[in-house]
Design a protein around this motif. Sequence first.
Motif, short mmCIF file in Angstrom:
data_model
loop_
_atom_site.label_atom_id
_atom_site.label_comp_id
_atom_site.label_asym_id
_atom_site.label_seq_id
_atom_site.Cartn_x
_atom_site.Cartn_y
_atom_site.Cartn_z
N PRO A 162 70.39 6.39 -11.00
CA PRO A 162 69.56 7.23 -11.87
C PRO A 162 68.14 7.35 -11.34
O PRO A 162 67.60 6.43 -10.74
N ARG A 163 67.55 8.53 -11.55
CA ARG A 163 66.17 8.78 -11.11
C ARG A 163 65.32 9.13 -12.30
O ARG A 163 65.74 9.86 -13.21
N LEU A 164 64.09 8.61 -12.32
CA LEU A 164 63.17 8.89 -13.40
C LEU A 164 62.34 10.13 -13.06
O LEU A 164 61.79 10.24 -11.97
N ARG A 165 62.32 11.08 -13.98
CA ARG A 165 61.47 12.25 -13.82
C ARG A 165 60.21 12.04 -14.66
O ARG A 165 60.25 11.40 -15.70
N LEU A 166 59.11 12.60 -14.19
CA LEU A 166 57.84 12.41 -14.90
C LEU A 166 57.91 12.89 -16.34
O LEU A 166 57.32 12.29 -17.23
N LYS A 167 58.68 13.97 -16.58
CA LYS A 167 58.77 14.47 -17.95
C LYS A 167 59.53 13.50 -18.86
O LYS A 167 59.39 13.57 -20.09
N ASP A 168 60.32 12.59 -18.25
CA ASP A 168 61.05 11.60 -19.05
C ASP A 168 60.10 10.60 -19.71
O ASP A 168 60.47 9.95 -20.69
N LEU A 169 58.90 10.46 -19.16
CA LEU A 169 57.94 9.50 -19.71
C LEU A 169 57.57 9.85 -21.15
O LEU A 169 57.27 8.95 -21.95
N ARG A 170 57.59 11.13 -21.47
CA ARG A 170 57.22 11.55 -22.82
C ARG A 170 58.25 11.10 -23.87
O ARG A 170 57.95 11.09 -25.06
N ASP A 171 59.45 10.76 -23.41
CA ASP A 171 60.49 10.31 -24.33
C ASP A 171 60.48 8.80 -24.53
O ASP A 171 61.28 8.28 -25.32
N LEU A 172 59.62 8.10 -23.81
CA LEU A 172 59.60 6.64 -23.89
C LEU A 172 58.89 6.14 -25.14
O LEU A 172 57.86 6.68 -25.54
N MET B 97 47.65 3.34 -13.46
CA MET B 97 48.51 2.98 -14.59
C MET B 97 49.77 3.84 -14.62
O MET B 97 50.88 3.34 -14.85
N LEU B 98 49.63 5.13 -14.38
CA LEU B 98 50.78 6.02 -14.35
C LEU B 98 51.74 5.62 -13.23
O LEU B 98 52.96 5.55 -13.44
N THR B 99 51.19 5.32 -12.06
CA THR B 99 52.03 4.91 -10.93
C THR B 99 52.78 3.62 -11.25
O THR B 99 53.98 3.51 -10.99
N ASN B 100 52.08 2.66 -11.84
CA ASN B 100 52.72 1.40 -12.21
C ASN B 100 53.86 1.63 -13.21
O ASN B 100 54.93 1.02 -13.10
N LEU B 101 53.63 2.50 -14.17
CA LEU B 101 54.64 2.78 -15.18
C LEU B 101 55.86 3.44 -14.56
O LEU B 101 57.01 3.05 -14.84
#
Length: 202
Positions: A2-12, A114-118
């Motif tokens: 699985p790959r994380l997309r940046l837009k997926d962060l909004r669902d966290l 912070m974004l990179t770490n997340l």
Amino acid sequence: MPRLRLKDLRDLTVVVVHPPDSDGKALMDQLKRIGCRAELMWPPAKALPAGTDVIFAGVFFETHEALRNMLRRSEKPGPTVLGVVSYENPAMIELVLDIGVFSVISKPVRTFGMLTNLVVARSNWLQSADLQDKIGKLEKKVSGQKKIAKAKSILMEMHQISEREAYGTIRAQAMVKRISIEEMAVAIINANELLSSRPGDV
């Protein structure tokens, strides 16, 4: 994988386990800029809110035990944990490793990085969860094969038939009863153990 997309962060759903000081506020402000649903919690609670995806955990000696217990009670496979630390020494590193962090943020908290770490932490967590899922499936498959082999051995000895015939018998009975071959094998093993036990053993 699985790959994380940046837009997926909004669902966290993110929980910041940190005192409500300037660093805690900086963490919350940046998470809201990113678009995450975030809440601040202090001190560590007995359990995390249901559905927590990510934790930014302040690592302190005096609250470490409570933090560790809270994480152990979390839903499996558990959240992505990012440690927030004030300084670096062997004792602090031990605490960080003990709670199983995927990334570390140093204090004072800055918006840069912070974004990179997340993203890195969550991506590594997804890969780890995927590998654990595959390992679990393989272990289940191996366990099933062992049970089938044992059931075949029982039938071969009991009826003096070949391995192929024993497997055919298990497969045919599984189809008749509409259960899996592994479940049929377990039934054969259990029945054999019951028949083999002496009255005094029960």
